[in-house]
Design a protein around this motif. Structure first.
Motif, PDB file in Angstrom:
ATOM      1  N   PRO A  47       0.805  -1.224   0.000  1.00  0.00           N
ATOM      2  CA  PRO A  47       0.000   0.000   0.000  1.00  0.00           C
ATOM      3  C   PRO A  47       0.834   1.269   0.000  1.00  0.00           C
ATOM      4  N   TRP A  52       1.079   1.556  -6.650  1.00  0.00           N
ATOM      5  CA  TRP A  52      -0.128   1.602  -5.825  1.00  0.00           C
ATOM      6  C   TRP A  52      -0.929   2.875  -6.112  1.00  0.00           C
ATOM      7  N   MET A  53      -0.211   4.007  -6.223  1.00  0.00           N
ATOM      8  CA  MET A  53      -0.903   5.274  -6.493  1.00  0.00           C
ATOM      9  C   MET A  53      -1.630   5.212  -7.837  1.00  0.00           C
ATOM     10  N   ARG A  56      -4.663   3.257  -7.484  1.00  0.00           N
ATOM     11  CA  ARG A  56      -5.742   3.936  -6.774  1.00  0.00           C
ATOM     12  C   ARG A  56      -6.450   4.937  -7.684  1.00  0.00           C
ATOM     13  N   VAL A  57      -5.668   5.670  -8.475  1.00  0.00           N
ATOM     14  CA  VAL A  57      -6.278   6.658  -9.363  1.00  0.00           C
ATOM     15  C   VAL A  57      -7.191   5.944 -10.365  1.00  0.00           C
ATOM     16  N   SER A  60     -10.273   4.722  -8.665  1.00  0.00           N
ATOM     17  CA  SER A  60     -11.180   5.819  -8.332  1.00  0.00           C
ATOM     18  C   SER A  60     -11.959   6.271  -9.562  1.00  0.00           C
ATOM     19  N   THR A  63     -14.447   3.372 -10.777  1.00  0.00           N
ATOM     20  CA  THR A  63     -15.602   3.122  -9.923  1.00  0.00           C
ATOM     21  C   THR A  63     -16.411   4.388  -9.670  1.00  0.00           C
ATOM     22  N   PRO A 113     -10.973  -3.097 -11.243  1.00  0.00           N
ATOM     23  CA  PRO A 113     -10.548  -2.658  -9.905  1.00  0.00           C
ATOM     24  C   PRO A 113     -11.418  -3.192  -8.769  1.00  0.00           C
ATOM     25  N   TYR A 114     -12.698  -3.423  -9.035  1.00  0.00           N
ATOM     26  CA  TYR A 114     -13.541  -4.013  -7.981  1.00  0.00           C
ATOM     27  C   TYR A 114     -12.985  -5.374  -7.575  1.00  0.00           C
ATOM     28  N   ASP A 117      -9.538  -5.176  -5.867  1.00  0.00           N
ATOM     29  CA  ASP A 117      -9.591  -4.755  -4.465  1.00  0.00           C
ATOM     30  C   ASP A 117     -10.011  -5.908  -3.555  1.00  0.00           C
TER      31      ASP A 117
END
Ligand SMILES: Nc1ncnc2c1ncn2[C@@H]1O[C@H](COP(=O)(O)OP(=O)(O)OP(=O)(O)O)[C@@H](O)[C@H]1O
Ligand SMILES: [Mg+2]
Lengths: 235, 267, 266
Positions: A47, A52-53, A56-57, A60, A63, A113-114, A117
């Motif tokens: 993390p 990782w960044m 995340r982008v 985001s 989703t 991404p769902y 995660d």
């Protein structure tokens, strides 16, 4: 009921073709998303850091917007996107993107991404001792991932995966708005020309309920099998 | 494949109009879903077998059907019934906006039923019995003790559901309503530039979903301030693991866990 | 079954819907029966608690102590026999339950405070909702009882921010805010860390000294010796022995109580 007959007088064949499109779309998108999601989960396991960044982008964005918008973007703009991606390699192609491909790509983009995660937090919940045990046995890295960590993580993430499958299946219903002749488009045509909306949309509702119920049943049986293996090996 | 800032600027009013429609529909559906969902939850949890079966069927149908199909059913199907066609109800069902809100509301309310039911059955027996033992009438015990606790248990699932249905409001395009996606499509049809309007619209959706999420998180903090940091945090691990500094990048992951009947305290 | 019971069984009162027992007792149980499915949990319990009397109820796990307490304020419906509280009959179908609950306060093993309300709100909630008190009057009453249990300074906190002993004292204050004439306690100290037991017992002893009628399920022998007018031993859903605290602990008669006390001391 004659309206549901197969052939020229009824709409049975159109509905069946439509259902096939819906199922194909859902299955292809889900499988691709599962593969890419696994990859993404492994790549963004720690993390922190750049990977990782970026993850995340991406998550985001994917989703935070409706999947239909992504479908439109890939359908209308897919040709240009592929061209822009290939141009640096000197390939000057402007391939036409069929609606089905655009829809599969879009749903894959949104649902990766769902699943990633779910799998990432499952991987973090695999006991640390598992990795260490495999390492001291000097099992090769790739085998550790494929044979030890991922199978266990998958078992933990399983209910979430089933959940996402049902959400994705229902999300495919929107592709008719992008011009795909899926089950809903077929029902719309049929109910428009016969003025029997209850019959045809009723068939669609029943299809979605039964199909998701059937797949959940299948998944539960599969999950019991996964669990049985674990209990046996722990005993 | 370029983003045309000038076009984005000139199409901003049209897109904002569409965004307003999306917000309007979302808020209306939330209201319809809360009312219908609460009512049907009571039906679903009724001790009367027949009523409970009706509630279960309601959930199965309206949760199982994609919302776009419900939208078509309301819009194209209901006006065929004479009770709708031959009465003033017709005026309502002639409005695509009304049909869209009802269709999406039916779908959303079915999820609300299950979330609320899960929350209600997760409320431990202890505080409820304590309230009864104090001589409070059962109705007040339900409204002031059981329901507030259930709402707190269900808030996270409700947040996930609202964010997912906000994105599913794109289905209203099916009944000719110009929402945010519709507005973006319109601009594409006029300019043949898909990227600028769709990406701008995507940014607006992103702001809407994340704004809503931040609102829910603020509400969650407020409702759950009795679990403040001085005591062990008993919320689910997924809630606890949040990293405040990066909260803009967090998104709902698992939609609607199935309602599990919670273990009751035995005495 | 065990040896012959040393308790004189009163002749059963005439039964029937709406019977008002002409009695001055705080709690009067006659031949109380309760079953869960096949299992008979209370097999005809007859017990009278006089006004102002303090009774300690004990017995092995599963003997039906909680069930007995919970039947008295209608949290469980009884299947047979009669329950009367201050002359009000609690019918098996639940009639009279609200009247009975007005007379009876209850303290639970696990406190059962309302987690989403502050300490003060926990105490003002019922008086406002059930008695119609104004916010100010309810708060005044709450602060009075919170001061009584020495926790008035925590009134603004939430239950989760208090220790177990503090929570249990709040629960006692909450019950007192309804001005009950009888208090039921179901193992009020058994979920507490040892160092917090004393503060709760002290509050209970003060309450007893002020003349409250109390029926306590507890295994705190010190408390029983200080406070109890009578100790009642329940086993297998029936009262096996009852006596004053001294004789109860020092010279038990039945083998079952002797065995129970031996186990308690170990
Ligand atoms: N809701 C219920 N359903 C079925 N059986 C129950 C229920 N509540 C209690 N019982 C059973 O009734 C019996 C008496 O239970 P009760 O809780 O009254 O015992 P107790 O004396 O309070 O025990 P403990 O000291 O452990 O609290 C037990 O065998 C228990 O299993
Ligand atoms: Mg008990």
């Amino acid at each position: 009921m004659g309206l549901l007959a197969y052939g020229a007088d009824g709409y049975g064949d159109e509905l069946l073709d439509g259902a096939l499109v819906t199922v194909q779309l859902a299955v292809f998108s889900y499988l691709l998303a599962a593969i890419l999601g696994t990859l993404m989960a492994v790549l963004t396991l720690k993390p922190h850091g750049l990977r990782w960044m970026i993850g995340r982008v991406y998550a985001s964005v994917a989703t935070g917007i409706p999947s239909l918008l992504v479908i439109f973007l890939l359908y209308y703009g897919g040709t240009e996107i592929v061209h822009a991606l290939l141009a640096p390699f000197g390939v000057e192609e402007r391939p036409a993107i069929p609606p089905m491909a655009a829809a599969v790509a879009a749903l894959t983009f949104v649902y990766t991404p769902y699943l990633a995660d779910l799998l990432r937090s499952a991987l973090q919940n695999v006991p640390k001792g598992q990795l260490e045990a495999a390492e001291v046995l000097s099992v090769p890295r790739r085998q550790i991932w494929l044979k030890v960590l991922l199978p266990q993580a998958l078992r933990i993430a399983y209910p979430g995966f089933v959940n996402i499958w049902v959400v994705l299946l229902k999300d495919t219903a929107l592709v008719s708005l992008a011009g795909l002749t899926d089950l809903i488009a077929a029902a719309k045509v049929a109910s428009g020309s016969t003025r029997e909306p209850f019959l045809f949309y009723g068939v669609v509702v029943v299809f979605f309920i039964l199909f998701s119920a059937a797949t959940i049943r299948l998944a539960n049986r599969q999950s019991r099998r996964l669990d049985r293996g674990v209990r046996a090996s722990e005993a | 494949m370029t983003f045309d800032f000038a076009l984005a600027w000139t199409s901003l009013p049209a897109l904002l109009n569409g965004a307003w429609m999306t917000v309007l529909i979302t808020v209306s559906v939330m209201a319809v879903g809360a009312v219908l969902g609460f009512g049907m939850c009571l039906v679903r949890m009724s001790r009367n077998r027949a009523l409970a079966a009706i509630g279960a069927a309601y959930v199965a149908v309206f949760r199982g059907a994609p919302s776009i199909v419900l939208l078509y059913l309301v819009y194209a199907g209901l006006p065929q019934l004479s009770i709708v066609r031959d009465t003033p109800l017709w005026l309502l069902f002639a409005s695509p906006l009304f049909c869209a809100i009802l269709g999406l509301g039916l779908n959303h309310s079915a999820y609300v039923v299950e979330i609320l039911r899960g929350g209600l059955s997760a409320v431990p027996a202890g505080p409820v019995e304590a309230a009864l033992a104090l001589g409070l009438p059962p109705r007040i015990v339900f409204v002031k003790v059981r329901l507030p606790m259930a709402v707190r248990y269900g808030l996270k699932a409700y947040q996930n559901e609202v964010l997912i249905f906000l994105k599913s409001t794109v289905a209203v395009g099916a009944v000719t309503i110009a929402d945010l996606t519709g507005a973006a499509n319109e601009i594409f049809a006029m300019t043949y530039d898909p990227f600028t309007p769709l990406v701008t619209a995507g940014a607006m959706y992103w702001l809407l979903t994340n704004g809503l999420r931040l609102g829910f998180e603020a509400l969650d903090r407020r409702l759950n301030r009795h679990l403040a940091a001085t005591v062990p945090d008993r919320r689910p691990a997924t809630v606890r693991r949040s990293r405040p500094g990066l909260s803009l990048f967090r998104q709902p992951l698992v939609r609607r866990l199935p309602a599990k009947p919670a273990a009751r305290e035995t005495h | 079954m065990g040896p012959a019971l040393p308790i004189p069984t009163p002749t059963p009162a005439p039964q029937g819907a709406g019977t008002r027992l002409r009695t001055r007792a705080a709690i009067e149980l006659r031949d109380l029966r309760k079953r869960y499915g096949e299992q008979e949990v209370l097999r005809g319990v007859t017990l009278t608690v006089e006004r102002g009397e303090k009774i300690v109820l004990c017995g092995p796990s599963g003997s039906g102590k909680s069930t007995l307490i919970r039947c008295i304020n209608g949290l469980e419906r009884h299947d047979g026999g009669t329950i009367a509280v201050n002359g009000v009959t609690l019918e098996a179908d639940g009639r009279g339950v609200q009247d009975v609950r007005r007379e009876v306060g209850m303290v639970f093993q696990h406190f059962n405070l309302f987690p989403h309300m502050t300490v003060l709100e926990n105490c003002t909630f019922a008086p406002r909702q059930a008695l119609g008190l104004s916010a100010a009057a309810a708060a005044e009453r709450a602060m009075h009882h919170l001061a009584r249990v020495r926790i008035a300074d925590q009134a603004g906190k939430f239950p989760a921010q208090l220790s177990g002993g503090q929570q249990q004292r709040v629960a006692i204050a909450r019950a007192l805010c309804m001005d009950p004439r009888i208090m039921l306690f179901d193992e009020p100290t058994s979920a507490l860390d040892p160092e917090m037991v004393a503060e709760v017992l002290q509050v209970m002893e003060e309450l007893a000294a002020q003349g409250m009628t109390m029926l306590c399920v507890t295994h705190e022998m010190g408390f029983a010796r200080h406070v109890a007018d009578r100790c009642v031993f329940l086993d297998g859903g029936e009262i096996v022995e009852q006596a004053g605290a001294e004789r109860f602990f020092v010279a038990p008669e039945s083998d079952r109580l002797k065995r129970f006390l031996r186990q308690m001391l170990h």
